[in-house]
Motif scaffolding. Sequence first.
Motif, PDB file in Angstrom:
ATOM      1  N   UNK A 132       1.019  -1.226  -0.029  1.00 48.17           N
ATOM      2  CA  UNK A 132       0.157   0.041  -0.130  1.00 48.17           C
ATOM      3  C   UNK A 132       0.831   1.268  -0.062  1.00 48.17           C
ATOM      4  N   UNK A 133       1.711   1.224   0.901  1.00 46.55           N
ATOM      5  CA  UNK A 133       2.703   2.216   0.862  1.00 46.55           C
ATOM      6  C   UNK A 133       3.512   2.388  -0.691  1.00 46.55           C
ATOM      7  N   UNK A 134       3.935   1.327  -1.175  1.00 48.28           N
ATOM      8  CA  UNK A 134       4.675   1.684  -2.271  1.00 48.28           C
ATOM      9  C   UNK A 134       3.528   1.974  -3.530  1.00 48.28           C
ATOM     10  N   UNK A 135       2.390   1.547  -3.348  1.00 49.37           N
ATOM     11  CA  UNK A 135       1.343   1.987  -4.210  1.00 49.37           C
ATOM     12  C   UNK A 135       0.893   3.452  -4.287  1.00 49.37           C
ATOM     13  N   UNK A 136       1.246   4.138  -3.059  1.00 53.28           N
ATOM     14  CA  UNK A 136       0.759   5.527  -2.624  1.00 53.28           C
ATOM     15  C   UNK A 136       1.986   6.422  -3.640  1.00 53.28           C
ATOM     16  N   UNK A 137       3.188   6.022  -3.350  1.00 52.86           N
ATOM     17  CA  UNK A 137       4.308   6.622  -3.918  1.00 52.86           C
ATOM     18  C   UNK A 137       4.900   5.855  -5.012  1.00 52.86           C
ATOM     19  N   UNK A 138       4.230   5.585  -6.257  1.00 52.49           N
ATOM     20  CA  UNK A 138       4.727   4.846  -7.216  1.00 52.49           C
ATOM     21  C   UNK A 138       6.112   5.292  -7.986  1.00 52.49           C
ATOM     22  N   UNK A 139       6.078   6.468  -7.854  1.00 52.45           N
ATOM     23  CA  UNK A 139       7.414   7.001  -8.443  1.00 52.45           C
ATOM     24  C   UNK A 139       8.659   6.848  -7.617  1.00 52.45           C
ATOM     25  N   UNK A 140       8.660   6.378  -6.498  1.00 53.70           N
ATOM     26  CA  UNK A 140       9.691   6.218  -5.603  1.00 53.70           C
ATOM     27  C   UNK A 140       9.687   4.354  -5.458  1.00 53.70           C
ATOM     28  N   UNK A 141      11.060   4.045  -6.061  1.00 57.88           N
ATOM     29  CA  UNK A 141      11.274   2.639  -6.241  1.00 57.88           C
ATOM     30  C   UNK A 141      11.779   2.125  -5.076  1.00 57.88           C
ATOM     31  N   UNK A 142      11.368   1.012  -4.290  1.00 59.53           N
ATOM     32  CA  UNK A 142      11.736   0.520  -3.209  1.00 59.53           C
ATOM     33  C   UNK A 142      13.240   0.060  -3.394  1.00 59.53           C
ATOM     34  N   UNK A 143      13.986   0.431  -2.451  1.00 61.07           N
ATOM     35  CA  UNK A 143      15.469   0.048  -2.552  1.00 61.07           C
ATOM     36  C   UNK A 143      16.044   0.485  -4.041  1.00 61.07           C
ATOM     37  N   UNK A 144      15.536   1.405  -4.555  1.00 66.32           N
ATOM     38  CA  UNK A 144      16.130   2.123  -5.799  1.00 66.32           C
ATOM     39  C   UNK A 144      15.726   1.134  -6.986  1.00 66.32           C
ATOM     40  N   UNK A 145      15.021   0.148  -6.810  1.00 68.43           N
ATOM     41  CA  UNK A 145      14.766  -0.883  -7.590  1.00 68.43           C
ATOM     42  C   UNK A 145      15.661  -2.032  -7.827  1.00 68.43           C
ATOM     43  N   UNK A 146      16.409  -2.353  -6.632  1.00 68.81           N
ATOM     44  CA  UNK A 146      17.291  -3.544  -6.719  1.00 68.81           C
ATOM     45  C   UNK A 146      16.627  -4.738  -6.529  1.00 68.81           C
ATOM     46  N   UNK A 147      15.643  -4.792  -5.777  1.00 64.27           N
ATOM     47  CA  UNK A 147      14.839  -5.929  -5.456  1.00 64.27           C
ATOM     48  C   UNK A 147      13.347  -6.006  -6.258  1.00 64.27           C
ATOM     49  N   UNK A 148      13.352  -5.328  -7.361  1.00 66.37           N
ATOM     50  CA  UNK A 148      12.239  -5.406  -8.037  1.00 66.37           C
ATOM     51  C   UNK A 148      11.136  -4.347  -7.621  1.00 66.37           C
ATOM     52  N   UNK A 149      10.075  -4.494  -8.088  1.00 63.60           N
ATOM     53  CA  UNK A 149       8.914  -3.389  -7.831  1.00 63.60           C
ATOM     54  C   UNK A 149       8.268  -3.684  -6.419  1.00 63.60           C
ATOM     55  N   UNK A 150       8.016  -5.170  -6.003  1.00 61.10           N
ATOM     56  CA  UNK A 150       7.532  -5.552  -4.828  1.00 61.10           C
ATOM     57  C   UNK A 150       8.497  -6.409  -3.942  1.00 61.10           C
ATOM     58  N   UNK A 151       9.353  -5.888  -3.211  1.00 59.36           N
ATOM     59  CA  UNK A 151      10.206  -6.632  -2.484  1.00 59.36           C
ATOM     60  C   UNK A 151       9.385  -7.443  -1.380  1.00 59.36           C
TER      61      UNK A 151
END
Length: 170
Positions: free
Chosen positions: A96-115
């Motif tokens: 839910x957090x990642x969906x709210x801020x979709x432009x912010x890649x978790x871990x800079x994208x190192x582990x994919x869009x849904x770590x």
Amino acid sequence: MPAPGTTALLILLPAAEPALAAARRVDSALVRPGLPAHVTALYPFLPDASLTDEVLADVRALAATVSPPEVRLTELVVTPGFVALAAPALQAITDAVCARWPAVLPYGGRFGPRPAAHLTVAMGGPDDALERVAEEVRPLLPLADRPDALQLVALTDRGWEPRLGAPFGE
């Protein structure tokens, strides 16, 4: 090491502190300094300088929609350079957090869009040290907790500092 001004949204799990203490007994350099036991909801988050009243209100509003689950940490994950506790009960919150801020890649994208939601116990160091950490943590499991808020923290020259505690709804 992240730069000052980096922020993160965390879900604190104080009941997991014994796992971090066990890792520190093996080698304190394996445990992130200045942060309590937590599952990361989004890192890096927005830069500290861009945390406007509107952003803080959005964090509060999102947290208020969450009914926090009982979290049971039962599965130890050991991979090269990393020891963690899987936290699948918190996946919906991190999503839910990642969906709210979709432009912010978790871990800079190192582990994919849904770590996978997890609590990092130890990171870095030689494999034998990480295996010793795992041996120390296994007897502590399961650990259980019920988080009460989404925490926003920022890295400063003095270390990680809280910016906001946004209570979860019930």
